[in-house]
Write a protein that holds these residues in place. Structure first.
Motif, PDB file in Angstrom:
ATOM      1  N   ARG A 136      10.972 -10.349  -7.167  1.00 19.25           N
ATOM      2  CA  ARG A 136      10.916 -10.949  -5.889  1.00 19.25           C
ATOM      3  C   ARG A 136      10.047 -11.291  -4.778  1.00 19.25           C
ATOM      4  O   ARG A 136       9.754 -12.140  -4.562  1.00 19.25           O
ATOM      5  CB  ARG A 136      11.788 -10.042  -4.552  1.00 19.25           C
ATOM      6  N   LEU A 137       8.567 -10.295  -5.129  1.00 17.01           N
ATOM      7  CA  LEU A 137       7.657 -10.408  -4.490  1.00 17.01           C
ATOM      8  C   LEU A 137       6.788 -11.862  -4.899  1.00 17.01           C
ATOM      9  O   LEU A 137       6.257 -12.194  -4.062  1.00 17.01           O
ATOM     10  CB  LEU A 137       6.485  -9.335  -4.947  1.00 17.01           C
ATOM     11  N   GLU A 138       6.739 -12.447  -6.569  1.00 14.02           N
ATOM     12  CA  GLU A 138       6.065 -12.973  -6.785  1.00 14.02           C
ATOM     13  C   GLU A 138       6.663 -14.624  -6.162  1.00 14.02           C
ATOM     14  O   GLU A 138       5.879 -15.363  -6.137  1.00 14.02           O
ATOM     15  CB  GLU A 138       6.265 -13.625  -8.012  1.00 14.02           C
ATOM     16  N   ARG A 139       8.129 -14.842  -6.043  1.00 15.68           N
ATOM     17  CA  ARG A 139       8.633 -15.122  -5.285  1.00 15.68           C
ATOM     18  C   ARG A 139       7.966 -16.032  -3.957  1.00 15.68           C
ATOM     19  O   ARG A 139       7.740 -17.116  -3.561  1.00 15.68           O
ATOM     20  CB  ARG A 139      10.644 -15.669  -5.681  1.00 15.68           C
ATOM     21  N   VAL A 140       8.093 -14.881  -3.299  1.00 13.43           N
ATOM     22  CA  VAL A 140       7.710 -15.163  -1.958  1.00 13.43           C
ATOM     23  C   VAL A 140       5.994 -15.568  -2.105  1.00 13.43           C
ATOM     24  O   VAL A 140       5.888 -15.862  -0.998  1.00 13.43           O
ATOM     25  CB  VAL A 140       7.440 -13.752  -1.212  1.00 13.43           C
ATOM     26  N   ILE A 141       5.586 -14.991  -3.001  1.00 15.90           N
ATOM     27  CA  ILE A 141       3.865 -14.933  -2.223  1.00 15.90           C
ATOM     28  C   ILE A 141       3.886 -16.121  -2.982  1.00 15.90           C
ATOM     29  O   ILE A 141       2.881 -17.485  -2.362  1.00 15.90           O
ATOM     30  CB  ILE A 141       3.381 -14.471  -3.737  1.00 15.90           C
ATOM     31  N   LEU A 142       4.090 -16.895  -3.615  1.00 16.37           N
ATOM     32  CA  LEU A 142       4.210 -18.121  -3.951  1.00 16.37           C
ATOM     33  C   LEU A 142       4.772 -19.743  -2.769  1.00 16.37           C
ATOM     34  O   LEU A 142       3.924 -20.074  -2.886  1.00 16.37           O
ATOM     35  CB  LEU A 142       4.920 -19.554  -5.725  1.00 16.37           C
ATOM     36  N   GLY A 143       5.812 -19.029  -2.404  1.00 15.23           N
ATOM     37  CA  GLY A 143       6.987 -20.171  -1.875  1.00 15.23           C
ATOM     38  C   GLY A 143       5.360 -20.519  -0.583  1.00 15.23           C
ATOM     39  O   GLY A 143       5.182 -21.225   0.184  1.00 15.23           O
ATOM     40  N   TYR A 144       4.708 -19.305   0.010  1.00 13.31           N
ATOM     41  CA  TYR A 144       3.860 -18.657   1.226  1.00 13.31           C
ATOM     42  C   TYR A 144       2.345 -19.518   1.001  1.00 13.31           C
ATOM     43  O   TYR A 144       2.765 -20.108   1.625  1.00 13.31           O
ATOM     44  CB  TYR A 144       4.256 -17.322   2.100  1.00 13.31           C
ATOM     45  N   LEU A 145       2.311 -19.501  -0.214  1.00 14.72           N
ATOM     46  CA  LEU A 145       1.121 -19.903   0.157  1.00 14.72           C
ATOM     47  C   LEU A 145       0.539 -21.708  -0.640  1.00 14.72           C
ATOM     48  O   LEU A 145      -0.144 -22.448   0.013  1.00 14.72           O
ATOM     49  CB  LEU A 145       0.731 -20.068  -2.126  1.00 14.72           C
ATOM     50  N   LYS A 193      -3.610  -9.525  -4.465  1.00 13.60           N
ATOM     51  CA  LYS A 193      -4.807  -8.839  -4.110  1.00 13.60           C
ATOM     52  C   LYS A 193      -3.868  -6.832  -4.337  1.00 13.60           C
ATOM     53  O   LYS A 193      -4.797  -6.783  -5.480  1.00 13.60           O
ATOM     54  CB  LYS A 193      -5.980  -9.080  -3.181  1.00 13.60           C
ATOM     55  N   LEU A 194      -3.343  -6.419  -3.344  1.00  9.59           N
ATOM     56  CA  LEU A 194      -3.347  -5.537  -3.722  1.00  9.59           C
ATOM     57  C   LEU A 194      -1.836  -5.253  -4.455  1.00  9.59           C
ATOM     58  O   LEU A 194      -2.012  -4.761  -5.946  1.00  9.59           O
ATOM     59  CB  LEU A 194      -2.114  -5.176  -2.568  1.00  9.59           C
ATOM     60  N   LEU A 195      -1.535  -6.195  -4.934  1.00 11.64           N
ATOM     61  CA  LEU A 195      -0.364  -6.512  -5.646  1.00 11.64           C
ATOM     62  C   LEU A 195      -1.241  -6.550  -7.019  1.00 11.64           C
ATOM     63  O   LEU A 195      -0.658  -5.644  -8.599  1.00 11.64           O
ATOM     64  CB  LEU A 195       1.100  -7.417  -5.880  1.00 11.64           C
ATOM     65  N   MET A 196      -1.846  -6.571  -8.134  1.00  7.62           N
ATOM     66  CA  MET A 196      -3.151  -6.886  -9.550  1.00  7.62           C
ATOM     67  C   MET A 196      -3.457  -5.680  -9.087  1.00  7.62           C
ATOM     68  O   MET A 196      -3.699  -5.409 -10.207  1.00  7.62           O
ATOM     69  CB  MET A 196      -3.912  -8.203  -8.754  1.00  7.62           C
ATOM     70  N   GLN A 197      -3.471  -5.529  -8.133  1.00  8.81           N
ATOM     71  CA  GLN A 197      -4.884  -3.822  -8.470  1.00  8.81           C
ATOM     72  C   GLN A 197      -3.888  -2.687  -8.556  1.00  8.81           C
ATOM     73  O   GLN A 197      -3.698  -1.958  -9.467  1.00  8.81           O
ATOM     74  CB  GLN A 197      -5.095  -3.590  -6.645  1.00  8.81           C
ATOM     75  N   TYR A 198      -2.151  -2.603  -7.840  1.00  7.91           N
ATOM     76  CA  TYR A 198      -1.457  -1.819  -8.047  1.00  7.91           C
ATOM     77  C   TYR A 198      -0.753  -2.029  -9.697  1.00  7.91           C
ATOM     78  O   TYR A 198      -0.066  -0.912  -9.915  1.00  7.91           O
ATOM     79  CB  TYR A 198      -0.658  -1.298  -7.113  1.00  7.91           C
ATOM     80  N   LYS A 203       0.307  -0.795   0.295  1.00 14.00           N
ATOM     81  CA  LYS A 203       0.285   0.120  -0.063  1.00 14.00           C
ATOM     82  C   LYS A 203       0.561   1.072  -0.322  1.00 14.00           C
ATOM     83  O   LYS A 203       1.152   2.126  -0.680  1.00 14.00           O
ATOM     84  CB  LYS A 203      -1.041  -0.247   1.288  1.00 14.00           C
ATOM     85  N   ARG A 204       1.949   1.642   1.072  1.00 15.18           N
ATOM     86  CA  ARG A 204       2.703   2.278   0.799  1.00 15.18           C
ATOM     87  C   ARG A 204       3.386   2.388  -0.285  1.00 15.18           C
ATOM     88  O   ARG A 204       3.384   4.022  -1.152  1.00 15.18           O
ATOM     89  CB  ARG A 204       4.076   1.957   1.920  1.00 15.18           C
ATOM     90  N   LEU A 205       3.788   1.911  -1.402  1.00 13.36           N
ATOM     91  CA  LEU A 205       4.541   2.224  -2.291  1.00 13.36           C
ATOM     92  C   LEU A 205       3.710   2.107  -3.457  1.00 13.36           C
ATOM     93  O   LEU A 205       4.058   2.809  -4.509  1.00 13.36           O
ATOM     94  CB  LEU A 205       5.163   0.294  -2.999  1.00 13.36           C
ATOM     95  N   GLY A 206       2.508   1.374  -3.104  1.00 13.82           N
ATOM     96  CA  GLY A 206       1.094   2.032  -4.275  1.00 13.82           C
ATOM     97  C   GLY A 206       2.110   0.853  -5.705  1.00 13.82           C
ATOM     98  O   GLY A 206       2.343  -0.079  -5.961  1.00 13.82           O
TER      99      GLY A 206
END
Length: 508
Positions: free
Chosen positions: A383-392, A411-416, A371-374
């Protein structure tokens, strides 16, 4: 001869200036007690106990209840003497050093604190009863000398700590209530910063009393000092706090820089309170905000989840202050920010992290960074993609806090960053479908409300993914309801199809 004798001791028969004789006699008695209480060799021995017993008898005596009778001249020096007595009592009740903090020592200290608290109550009641005998100036002088030491004693022993017991906490609470009554304050906050605009509070005085025990060499001599400082600091909010910044910032940094996690968290909480309640202009002056940032950033390398949580919350509130100093010209690329720097480090730590508590802590704060970076989150997309896939993929315990927060982040990532999502369609779709199937087939590990929340969040992510890919998700999911026998999975897919077609989804 008789005439001369009566002049040498005029007050013994009560004929002249009784207040002067009382004040002089009691002042000497108080002075002797203070001397014995301040004696290092006797502070924790029999001499100390005898001094406290002597003071108890003195406070119960009739002369002491007439302490403030007489003319103004008879009170000369008495407020100062009472202030010295209060300081000596407060030091006498202080808990032992941290390295000496065994349970037996703390138990003895709690009994001592209860005894000292009872003496403070008797002294304060005498002060209350003498209100009508004193001029306003004299009353203010008495209160001024007593308020600081008694406040420190009350806060030290009213909070739940290893050196307190229910009895000592109760007595210390009564002391604090009496102190507020005497000072005419409705709350501790009013006592510290003043009940009205033209009234000066006691915060500066309290900080001055704590200052000798809040330097690098002495702050661990009394384990209560840091807690009194922290609790007092957090009672004062804007707009009163910024004028005390030079007094509160160095001790907060000192406590946060300790090797013990407990002290680090306490110091970071103090810094967080300062960031929230001091104007950005004051924090930016003399590079203070950058100093606080550097101190917090160094803590991100520690594996303590409580500390990481406190640091990330503080940083998220510090970023707007730091970014006020940045200047961006529209014809150049946006400069990287402190938020970018922290998120990069957090993602680096998140990828290989296997400890559940740390994974939850990182995941809990990740949505706030997005949210902060938008739209600028696109810098960290890979890197966010790798983290999200790993944590899911990883089960997170019955509450599934980490996976729920990761779904919120997605959800926020896809919106921004929706223009960059379509090229990641297949990878994200597989991860979401696998999560839905795992949750739907989980027989007992996860409670039903948590399962429902996970399925709902995952379905929302599928809907956003479909919008970002211009309806391609609906086509890829078209044949699944015909071959899948799990009703929960089918419901999620039907919801995506129906909403994508513009039909309101009511559920089954």
């Amino acid at each position: 001869m008789e005439h001369d004798s009566s002049r040498e001791s005029p007050s013994r028969d009560g004929s002249s200036l009784p207040g002067e004789w009382l004040s002089s006699s009691l002042g000497q008695a108080f002075s002797q007690i203070v001397h014995r209480l301040n004696d290092q060799e006797s502070r924790r021995g029999r001499a100390r106990n005898r001094a406290l017993q002597h003071l108890d008898v003195l406070l119960e005596s009739r002369p002491c209840h007439r302490l403030f009778e007489g003319s103004g001249a008879s009170l000369l020096g008495m407020p100062e003497m009472l202030g010295k007595l209060a300081k000596a009592l407060e030091k006498c009740a202080a808990p032992p050093k941290e390295q000496e903090g065994r349970e037996d020592g703390y138990s003895e200290g709690a009994e001592q604190a209860a005894e000292v608290g009872s003496l403070f109550i008797k002294l304060l009641r005498i002060i209350v009863s003498a209100r009508g005998c004193l001029l306003f100036r004299e009353w203010e002088s008495v209160v001024q000398h007593l308020a600081g030491p008694i406040y420190i004693f009350a806060v030290t022993h009213s909070l739940q700590q290893p050196w307190t017991t229910p009895r000592s906490q109760f007595i210390a609470g009564k002391v604090l209530a009496l102190l507020l009554q005497i000072t005419g304050c409705d709350s501790v906050a009013g006592f510290l910063y003043g009940e009205s605009e033209d009234e000066k509070g006691k915060f500066t005085e309290i900080m001055e009393l704590l200052k000798p025990d809040l330097n690098k060499e002495s702050w661990k001599n009394n384990p209560a000092t840091k807690h009194v400082f922290s609790w007092t600091l957090q009672q004062v909010t804007q707009p009163w706090l910024n004028q005390h910044l030079e007094k509160i910032l160095p001790p907060s940094l000192l406590i946060s820089d300790d090797y013990q996690t407990e002290n680090k968290v306490l110091g970071v909480d103090c810094l967080h309170h300062i960031v929230l309640n001091v104007p950005a202009a004051d924090l930016l002056q003399y590079n203070r905000a950058q100093v606080v940032y550097d101190a917090l950033f160094n803590h991100l390398y520690t594996p303590e989840h409580h500390l990481i949580q406190a640091v990330l919350l503080c940083l998220l509130n510090l970023f707007p202050v730091l970014e006020k100093a940045l200047r961006w010209k529209g014809d150049t690329a946006r400069p990287t920010t402190h938020c970018d720097e922290v998120l990069q480090l957090v993602l680096t730590h998140m990828e290989p992290e296997h400890r559940i508590l740390l994974r939850r802590t990182y995941a809990r704060n990740l949505p706030a960074f997005v949210k902060r970076l938008g739209i600028l989150t696109v810098r960290h997309l890979k890197r966010l993609e790798r983290v999200i896939l790993g944590y899911l993929e990883v089960y997170d315990g019955p509450e599934e806090e980490a996976r729920l927060k990761i779904l919120e982040t997605l959800k926020l990532l896809m919106q921004y960053t929706w223009p960059r999502v379509s090229c990641r369609l297949v990878v994200l779709l597989k991860a979401l479908l696998k999560l839905i199937c795992d949750v739907a087939r989980d027989p007992n590990l996860t409670p039903e409300p948590v399962k429902s929340a996970l399925l709902e969040e995952a379905t929302d992510c599928l809907l956003l993914l479909d919008h970002c890919s211009q309806g391609r998700v609906k086509g890829l999911l078209a044949k699944i309801p015909q071959s899948c026998e799990d009703s929960k999975v089918v419901n999620c897919i039907r919801k995506v199809q129906q909403v994508s077609e513009g039909t309101p989804y009511s559920g089954t």
